[in-house]
Design a protein around this motif. Structure first.
Motif, PDB file in Angstrom:
ATOM      1  N   ALA A 175       0.763  -1.406  -0.004  1.00 47.48           N
ATOM      2  CA  ALA A 175       0.090   0.134  -0.104  1.00 47.48           C
ATOM      3  C   ALA A 175       0.932   1.154  -0.096  1.00 47.48           C
ATOM      4  CB  ALA A 175      -0.959   0.007   1.052  1.00 47.48           C
ATOM      5  N   ALA A 176       2.127   1.229   0.844  1.00 47.33           N
ATOM      6  CA  ALA A 176       2.850   2.265   0.834  1.00 47.33           C
ATOM      7  C   ALA A 176       3.496   2.454  -0.717  1.00 47.33           C
ATOM      8  CB  ALA A 176       4.096   2.109   1.783  1.00 47.33           C
ATOM      9  N   ALA A 177       3.924   1.397  -1.225  1.00 44.05           N
ATOM     10  CA  ALA A 177       4.474   1.828  -2.647  1.00 44.05           C
ATOM     11  C   ALA A 177       3.386   2.299  -3.474  1.00 44.05           C
ATOM     12  CB  ALA A 177       5.061   0.391  -2.982  1.00 44.05           C
ATOM     13  N   PHE A 178       2.342   1.716  -3.593  1.00 42.06           N
ATOM     14  CA  PHE A 178       1.184   2.303  -4.281  1.00 42.06           C
ATOM     15  C   PHE A 178       1.017   3.862  -4.170  1.00 42.06           C
ATOM     16  CE2 PHE A 178      -0.731  -1.666  -5.533  1.00 42.06           C
ATOM     17  CZ  PHE A 178      -0.675  -1.603  -7.002  1.00 42.06           C
ATOM     18  N   ALA A 179       0.812   4.424  -2.854  1.00 37.07           N
ATOM     19  CA  ALA A 179       0.884   5.722  -2.248  1.00 37.07           C
ATOM     20  C   ALA A 179       2.129   6.639  -3.015  1.00 37.07           C
ATOM     21  CB  ALA A 179       0.797   5.984  -0.958  1.00 37.07           C
ATOM     22  N   ILE A 180       3.171   6.048  -2.859  1.00 35.19           N
ATOM     23  CA  ILE A 180       4.344   6.725  -3.599  1.00 35.19           C
ATOM     24  C   ILE A 180       4.275   6.778  -4.973  1.00 35.19           C
ATOM     25  CG2 ILE A 180       6.890   6.364  -4.151  1.00 35.19           C
ATOM     26  CD1 ILE A 180       6.994   4.954  -1.084  1.00 35.19           C
ATOM     27  N   PHE A 181       3.951   5.931  -5.559  1.00 34.03           N
ATOM     28  CA  PHE A 181       3.517   5.827  -7.123  1.00 34.03           C
ATOM     29  C   PHE A 181       2.494   6.795  -7.364  1.00 34.03           C
ATOM     30  CE2 PHE A 181       5.390   1.282  -7.413  1.00 34.03           C
ATOM     31  CZ  PHE A 181       6.406   1.774  -8.061  1.00 34.03           C
ATOM     32  N   ALA A 182       1.584   6.955  -6.551  1.00 30.50           N
ATOM     33  CA  ALA A 182       0.373   7.882  -6.870  1.00 30.50           C
ATOM     34  C   ALA A 182       0.917   9.503  -6.719  1.00 30.50           C
ATOM     35  CB  ALA A 182      -0.835   7.724  -5.825  1.00 30.50           C
ATOM     36  N   VAL A 183       1.646   9.605  -5.677  1.00 35.02           N
ATOM     37  CA  VAL A 183       2.376  10.954  -5.550  1.00 35.02           C
ATOM     38  C   VAL A 183       3.108  11.364  -6.875  1.00 35.02           C
ATOM     39  CG1 VAL A 183       3.851  12.400  -4.034  1.00 35.02           C
ATOM     40  CG2 VAL A 183       2.158  10.845  -2.913  1.00 35.02           C
ATOM     41  N   VAL A 184       4.031  10.662  -7.014  1.00 30.41           N
ATOM     42  CA  VAL A 184       4.753  10.767  -8.149  1.00 30.41           C
ATOM     43  C   VAL A 184       3.729  11.054  -9.572  1.00 30.41           C
ATOM     44  CG1 VAL A 184       6.379   9.669  -9.988  1.00 30.41           C
ATOM     45  CG2 VAL A 184       6.929   9.190  -7.143  1.00 30.41           C
ATOM     46  N   LEU A 185       2.943  10.203  -9.738  1.00 27.05           N
ATOM     47  CA  LEU A 185       2.193  10.432 -11.028  1.00 27.05           C
ATOM     48  C   LEU A 185       1.440  11.988 -10.906  1.00 27.05           C
ATOM     49  CD1 LEU A 185       0.517   6.923 -11.464  1.00 27.05           C
ATOM     50  CD2 LEU A 185       2.014   8.096 -13.012  1.00 27.05           C
ATOM     51  N   VAL A 186       0.846  12.289  -9.633  1.00 28.45           N
ATOM     52  CA  VAL A 186       0.250  13.584  -9.681  1.00 28.45           C
ATOM     53  C   VAL A 186       1.234  14.775  -9.782  1.00 28.45           C
ATOM     54  CG1 VAL A 186      -0.932  14.992  -7.658  1.00 28.45           C
ATOM     55  CG2 VAL A 186      -1.662  12.670  -7.896  1.00 28.45           C
ATOM     56  N   VAL A 187       2.300  14.489  -9.325  1.00 25.88           N
ATOM     57  CA  VAL A 187       3.300  15.836  -9.479  1.00 25.88           C
ATOM     58  C   VAL A 187       3.687  15.752 -10.722  1.00 25.88           C
ATOM     59  CG1 VAL A 187       5.757  16.249  -8.764  1.00 25.88           C
ATOM     60  CG2 VAL A 187       3.962  15.537  -7.179  1.00 25.88           C
ATOM     61  N   GLU A 188       3.921  14.615 -11.606  1.00 25.52           N
ATOM     62  CA  GLU A 188       4.083  14.628 -12.909  1.00 25.52           C
ATOM     63  C   GLU A 188       3.029  15.239 -13.895  1.00 25.52           C
ATOM     64  OE1 GLU A 188       5.278  10.745 -14.517  1.00 25.52           O
ATOM     65  OE2 GLU A 188       7.192  10.769 -13.550  1.00 25.52           O
ATOM     66  N   GLY A 189       1.812  14.957 -13.420  1.00 22.13           N
ATOM     67  CA  GLY A 189       0.584  15.450 -14.036  1.00 22.13           C
ATOM     68  C   GLY A 189       0.513  17.090 -13.915  1.00 22.13           C
TER      69      GLY A 189
END
Length: 193
Positions: A175-189
């Motif tokens: 779950a933590a890894a998914f949350a990290i990927f989520a933050v990276v995607l939102v920042v890139e977007g």
């Protein structure tokens, strides 16, 4: 392509940790040879994830001018995957019994069971999400490798440790890894806007 392959391998490997597919893999491995189970999982995963990347590629191509928003939506989806992972995913008694009693050839039984189990699963949705703005071939190969690797790990760990797996630690880590990927995607977007 290589970046997409590495990213999707990591994401799908993490997504598969603690998933019911790992429990199915261990159950099938108790009945069939591990090699046959891995081959069945690989075939089913390759087919499901090929369809997934096709959907993701079409979405990315059709909405290419909205890549920033798509990346943000993907980040939100990954936050949802993190919550889904925290909720947990268990193999019901009925599903375990079906896996144990599967008749017919091992490859067909395992392949069909995994194909049906993965339709609409978080790994399928994650693969679609990754294919929206990454190389589809890399995502397809990487997502297939990631899932097969996670399920192979479950077979090996299951054989060595039995049912003494630290489920909570695996679930929280994924779950933590998914949350990290989520933050990276939102920042890139956000940067693309």
């Amino acid at each position: 392509m290589f970046d997409a392959l590495l990213l999707s391998t990591a994401v799908i490997f993490v997504a598969e940790l603690g998933d019911k597919s790992q429990l199915m893999a261990m159950t099938f491995a108790s009945r069939y040879r591990a090699r046959d189970v891995i081959l069945g999982i690989t075939a089913a995963t390759a087919i499901v994830h090929l369809a997934s990347v096709g959907i993701g590629f079409w979405i990315g191509d059709a909405f290419s001018e909205y890549q920033g928003w798509i990346s943000i939506a993907a980040g939100v989806a990954f936050l949802g995957f993190a919550l889904w992972t925290l909720r947990g995913d268990e193999l019901t008694e009925d599903e375990a019994q079906k896996a144990k009693n599967a008749s017919g050839r091992a490859l067909l039984a395992v392949g069909l069971a995994f194909f049906l189990a993965e339709l609409g699963d978080k790994t399928m949705l994650a693969t679609i999400t990754l294919a929206v703005d990454n190389d589809w071939i890399g995502v397809w190969i990487g997502s297939t490798v990631g899932m097969v690797a996670a399920d192979a790990l479950a077979i090996v760990v299951g054989a060595v440790l039995g049912k003494k797996l630290p489920e909570k630690a695996i679930r929280y880590g994924a779950a933590a890894a998914f949350a990290i990927f989520a933050v990276v995607l939102v920042v890139e977007g956000a940067r693309a806007l």
